[in-house]
Design an enzyme around this catalytic site. Structure first.
Site, PDB file in Angstrom:
ATOM      1  N   SER A   1      12.483  -7.594  13.147  1.00 59.93           N
ATOM      2  CA  SER A   1      12.842  -8.873  12.538  1.00 59.93           C
ATOM      3  C   SER A   1      11.921  -9.286  11.397  1.00 59.93           C
ATOM      4  CB  SER A   1      12.864  -9.977  13.595  1.00 59.93           C
ATOM      5  OG  SER A   1      11.554 -10.243  14.072  1.00 59.93           O
TER       6      SER A   1
ATOM      7  N   LYS B   1       6.950 -14.843  13.394  1.00 57.32           N
ATOM      8  CA  LYS B   1       7.854 -15.177  12.290  1.00 57.32           C
ATOM      9  C   LYS B   1       7.018 -15.765  11.152  1.00 57.32           C
ATOM     10  CE  LYS B   1      11.527 -14.332  14.897  1.00 57.32           C
ATOM     11  NZ  LYS B   1      12.336 -13.108  14.683  1.00 57.32           N
TER      12      LYS B   1
END
Length: 321
Positions: free
Chosen positions: A100, A170
């Site tokens: 990701s 993230k």
């Protein structure tokens, strides 16, 4: 009379006693003549000298140095305590389990996370890559690692990445007060300013995802929260796709473990994780007070101009009359 005299001297083998003089007590001759003086004085001095290696010094035996094998457990114990303290308060290693964050981070990378600055009140900033605890079942359904006892022990003291903690990694896109918007395929905007994300968004991805599951949005970040997105935009279940949970996709600042500062493993991937240049621009939202002031200034100027014109008109009428 003769017998009495003999009896009076029968207990003495040496000459008759003489009155003691001060000079006699310190005389070298007296010290040599007495056999007891030689055994009790000089022999004691020699014994102290042999023990200490110097005359008159205190009696002390040389300390025996411990063997390396006896000190090894102590050294290991100190090293483990230091490692645990470093993991708890300074830095901790984390393993990247997914794609990701490509291409910034690859699956299998090990990153070091700065845990010190949050202790001094520092909060996440736009552009930083952060590790945070799962806010509300973001990792539901993901496979759970099953480390052995040695791996558990090493991860507990911080010598290996943690395999059991439910953490994610993230990039911070917005902080408290920011308004973030995605229309179509992008660009992504923060407080109305477009971000140039070419440097870190996965090649071939668009900054915004054109779907109806969360890819199109406009949100304002509450105070004490952050909005996060993965660099692999079309392969990241980030804040966009958790807007139905109890935090509406936002991550509480208290859930942030720290900022990822360096890729430590493998050696061929070693690199730092700086904030991209696009976040250097002034992205701050205008404060309501500033907006109110900006709107009030033209109104005040217009009113003053009107009053001036009206006064001039009245003055002109008075002069004519």
């Amino acid at each position: 009379m003769g017998d009495l005299a003999v009896g009076a001297r029968s207990g003495h083998e040496g000459p008759e006693e003489r009155p003691e003089r001060p000079d006699d007590a310190a005389s070298p001759a007296d010290g040599v003549a007495g056999s007891g003086s030689e055994s009790g004085g000089d022999s004691g001095t020699r014994e102290r000298t042999e023990q200490d290696g110097r005359p008159g010094g205190p009696t002390s035996a040389p300390r025996k140095q411990r063997s390396f094998w006896k000190e090894l457990p102590l050294l290991i114990g100190i090293a483990l305590v230091l490692a645990l303290l470093i993991k708890t308060f300074l830095v901790q290693a984390f393993s990247i389990p997914s794609d990701s964050m490509q291409n910034t981070l690859q699956q299998g990378d090990r990153v070091l996370v700065d845990k010190l600055t949050p202790w001094f009140g520092s909060e996440p900033e736009r552009g930083e890559v952060v590790v945070f605890h799962d806010p509300d079942q973001w990792l539901a359904g993901e496979p759970t690692p099953n480390p052995n006892a040695v791996q558990k022990a090493l991860s507990w003291i911080g010598l290996m990445p943690s395999a059991e903690e439910k953490d994610l990694i993230k990039r911070v896109i917005g902080v408290g007060g920011d308004t973030i918007e995605c229309n179509g395929t992008g660009p992504l905007t923060v407080n109305g300013k477009a971000l140039n994300e070419q440097a870190y968004v996965y090649a071939g991805n668009t900054p915004c995802s054109n779907d109806d599951q969360g890819g199109q949005f406009k949100v304002t970040v509450p105070k004490g929260k952050i909005w996060v997105m993965g660099d692999h935009r079309q392969n990241s279940l980030d804040s966009r796709y958790h807007q139905q949970d109890k935090y509406q996709g936002f991550v509480p600042v208290g859930n942030v473990v720290g900022r990822a500062i360096v890729i430590a493993w493998p050696p061929t991937r070693w690199d730092t994780l700086p904030v991209p240049d696009t976040f250097d621009q002034n992205l701050s939202a205008a404060a309501p007070g500033a907006l109110g002031l900006a709107g009030a200034v033209p109104l005040v100027l217009w009113r003053r101009r009107r009053v001036t014109v009206e006064n001039a008109r009245v003055s002109g009428r008075g002069t004519a009359g």
